[in-house]
Design an enzyme around this catalytic site. Structure first.
Site, PDB file in Angstrom:
ATOM      1  N   ASP A 202      -5.406  -4.620   3.571  1.00  0.00           N
ATOM      2  CA  ASP A 202      -6.173  -5.740   4.118  1.00  0.00           C
ATOM      3  C   ASP A 202      -7.593  -5.786   3.540  1.00  0.00           C
ATOM      4  O   ASP A 202      -8.234  -4.745   3.385  1.00  0.00           O
ATOM      5  CB  ASP A 202      -6.241  -5.546   5.647  1.00  0.00           C
ATOM      6  CG  ASP A 202      -6.870  -6.723   6.363  1.00  0.00           C
ATOM      7  OD1 ASP A 202      -6.289  -7.818   6.311  1.00  0.00           O
ATOM      8  OD2 ASP A 202      -7.933  -6.543   6.974  1.00  0.00           O
ATOM      9  N   GLU A 257       2.249  10.696  -4.847  1.00  0.00           N
ATOM     10  CA  GLU A 257       2.823  11.963  -4.355  1.00  0.00           C
ATOM     11  C   GLU A 257       4.250  11.717  -3.864  1.00  0.00           C
ATOM     12  O   GLU A 257       5.005  12.643  -3.613  1.00  0.00           O
ATOM     13  CB  GLU A 257       1.999  12.501  -3.167  1.00  0.00           C
ATOM     14  CG  GLU A 257       0.614  12.980  -3.552  1.00  0.00           C
ATOM     15  CD  GLU A 257      -0.288  13.192  -2.324  1.00  0.00           C
ATOM     16  OE1 GLU A 257       0.224  13.179  -1.173  1.00  0.00           O
ATOM     17  OE2 GLU A 257      -1.502  13.351  -2.528  1.00  0.00           O
TER      18      GLU A 257
HETATM   19  C1  NOJ Z   1      -7.159 -10.537   6.432  1.00  0.00           C
HETATM   20  C2  NOJ Z   1      -6.041 -10.708   7.407  1.00  0.00           C
HETATM   21  O1  NOJ Z   1      -4.949 -11.264   6.749  1.00  0.00           O
HETATM   22  C3  NOJ Z   1      -6.583 -11.585   8.507  1.00  0.00           C
HETATM   23  O2  NOJ Z   1      -5.580 -12.023   9.369  1.00  0.00           O
HETATM   24  C4  NOJ Z   1      -7.629 -10.800   9.249  1.00  0.00           C
HETATM   25  O3  NOJ Z   1      -8.229 -11.627  10.219  1.00  0.00           O
HETATM   26  C5  NOJ Z   1      -8.721 -10.329   8.283  1.00  0.00           C
HETATM   27  N1  NOJ Z   1      -8.183  -9.786   7.081  1.00  0.00           N
HETATM   28  C6  NOJ Z   1      -9.547  -9.249   8.936  1.00  0.00           C
HETATM   29  O4  NOJ Z   1      -8.820  -8.071   9.049  1.00  0.00           O
END
Ligand code: NOJ
Length: 542
Positions: A202, A257
């Site tokens: 993310d 790994e």
């Molecule tokens: C990207 C994620 O896809 C989204 O849903 C989220 O709100 C933001 N990152 C923050 O984690």
């Protein structure tokens, strides 16, 4: 054919948004039990892998992207044992499982952040996050905006401020601190040891902040917007800093790994040329191609983005990926119904001009048929196999996305693409569960899109997806390469060959179909000698 046939180079990866896929215990919130019960349908669809949006312990301030325990499942979604059961069943069906890693920030309820608050100024605990003194008295340390609206800093009782690029409940980790690196390597190993096949990382592009946290010259408030794209000449203080590559290499060492695992980056707004550096051989395996997602259904634009993607990723020996929908953007059958793409990530509310549903279905199906013929790996978002549109009339009282609240409703947010998906037209909550409860209300038109209305129905979107995935696999299109058929391309037609399949996409007036056996088409009544209408795609055997 690519010599390296590793699964992630060609996989079709289906995104499950756990809150809205299927609800096994009937409380109105999707869960892992629901996933377990519905997994067979993904096998039938023909996907190679699943990616789960977060199901970890979380106060759910940002629908689970605010994690308070990275090694456990939130009771909303079930105990850890339910995840093990899903993983085992997926593997027995030959489906790989990717989960979400949320390393940019934790929840403010995470023990590490709570410890930082208690430990006080200058402590080792605070150094796990970004705490700073403000500028003269009550002014935040710099002018950084939160992606969800408002300021990226929140002040605490002792006068210090902490940084949160997203909601104030999501404090950013300090990735210059080796303890943060260690912490996340441990998280990776925990899940790899349990058997997961990979991670989607993310906001992978914001882990490193520019030294000194300088002000931003041009403010962009959107995670997905392109109004202040960083470039080589004009770097951004928190999007795509070069320091991130060391971190990626560390992740790669951990995944190496283990056998056959893969990691993919979620990174918006960076140019493709820059993104390609993220997938060099010792970095991520894949990265999302949001330039592709942001491209309209227009002949020249699509050709340009496909060429550029294949070229840039090819330079570093990586496959391109392709994607049209996810839980942060307006579903593509709705988005592509507009001449101008509504601002990404902001959703559509009842006060916005409403989409032309028929046009969206036509263009959306064509866009999918085009995408699934491209070499590389493709991502699908749950419900798109039903042609499911965005919920565009969701009332304010149901909104949950922090964007809505942080902008006082100016930006409606992403709830419209996150509504529980319909399975059976005549069941409670359209089969999402047995009780009829649903954490976001489903619009009435979801009945028509239910899986029960489409399974086995010739010409339905579900049958189209199944056929596309089947032929794609049979001809190994994901591992192939693309060659434009110049003599058949013009300003309203794109034709390319890949691994024995000729793909014809018509953006303009009707055209005669080139000769050959029709393998699959978006135009249900098309015959071999037929005429391909506008916004239709056909795959022909060469
Ligand atoms: C990207 C994620 O896809 C989204 O849903 C989220 O709100 C933001 N990152 C923050 O984690």
């Amino acid at each position: 054919m690519h010599a390296d046939e590793s699964w992630w180079r060609h996989a079709v990866i289906y995104q499950i948004y756990p809150r809205s896929f299927a609800d096994g215990n009937g409380d109105g919130m999707g869960d892992l039990l629901g996933v377990l019960e519905r997994l067979d349908s993904l096998k039938e669809l023909g996907v190679d892998a699943i990616w789960f949006s977060p199901f970890f312990k979380s106060p759910q301030k940002d629908a689970g992207y605010d994690v308070s325990d990275y090694k456990d499942i939130d009771p909303l979604f079930g105990p850890l044992a339910d995840f093990d059961a899903v993983l085992a069943k997926a593997h027995s069906l030959g489906i790989r499982v990717i989960i979400d890693l949320v390393p940019n920030h934790s929840s403010d309820q995470h023990p590490l952040f709570q410890a930082a608050l208690k430990a006080g100024k200058g402590s080792a605990e605070r150094d796990m996050y970004h705490f700073r003194e403000g500028k003269d008295g009550n002014t935040p340390p710099n002018n950084w905006p939160s992606v969800f609206g408002g300021n990226a800093w929140t002040q605490i009782d002792d006068g210090q401020w902490y940084l949160h690029i997203f909601d104030s409940s999501q404090p950013d980790f300090n990735w210059n601190n080796p303890k943060v690196i260690e912490f996340f390597h441990d998280v990776l190993r925990f899940w790899f040891d349990r058997g997961v096949d990979g991670f989607r990382v993310d906001v992978a592009h914001s882990l490193i902040k520019e030294e000194g946290l300088p002000d931003i010259e041009e403010i962009s408030t959107s995670m997905t917007g392109s109004d202040s794209e960083p470039t080589e000449e004009k770097p951004h203080p928190f999007w795509g800093q070069d320091g991130v590559h060391e971190i990626i290499r560390g992740f790669r060492k951990v995944s190496d790994e283990y056998e056959d695992r893969a990691m993919g980056a979620e990174a918006w707004i960076l140019p493709l040329k820059k993104m390609a550096k993220w997938v060099r051989p010792d970095e991520y395996h894949q990265t999302f191609n949001f330039a592709y997602l942001g491209t309209q259904w227009r002949c020249a634009d699509l050709r340009r983005v496909v060429d550029e993607s294949i070229y840039e990723f090819g330079q570093v020996g990586a496959p391109s990926t392709w994607v049209l929908s996810n839980h942060d953007v307006i579903r593509h059958v709705t988005r592509l119904a507009y001449d101008e793409i509504p601002k990404q990530g902001d959703g559509i509310g009842p006060n916005y001009p409403q989409p032309d549903e028929a046009r969206g279905q036509r263009v959306g199906r064509a866009a999918t048929a085009f995408m699934l013929a491209l070499p590389g790996s493709s991502y699908l978002y749950q419900g798109e196999e039903l042609g499911l549109p965005e919920h565009t009339t969701l009332e304010a009282k149901y909104r949950q996305d922090p964007t809505f609240f942080r902008t006082n409703g100016d930006r409606v947010g992403r709830d419209g693409c996150r509504v529980p998906i319909p399975w059976e037209a005549d069941a409670p909550a359209y089969g999402f569960n047995k009780t009829g409860k649903s954490w976001l209300p489903q619009p009435e038109n979801y009945r028509r899109y239910a899986r029960s209305e489409q399974a086995g129905v010739a010409g339905s979107t579900l049958e189209l997806y199944r056929r596309l995935l089947k032929v794609r696999k049979e001809f190994k299109l994901g591992l192939g390469s693309l060659k434009w058929v110049e003599e058949l391309c013009d300003d309203s037609t794109l034709v390319f060959d890949n691994s024995g399949v000729r793909v014809v996409a018509n953006f303009g007036s009707p055209i005669a179909l080139p000769a050959g056996e029709l393998l699959v088409t978006t135009q249900h009544d098309l015959t071999i000698e037929g005429v391909l209408e506008h916004d239709q795609v056909a795959w022909i055997r060469l």
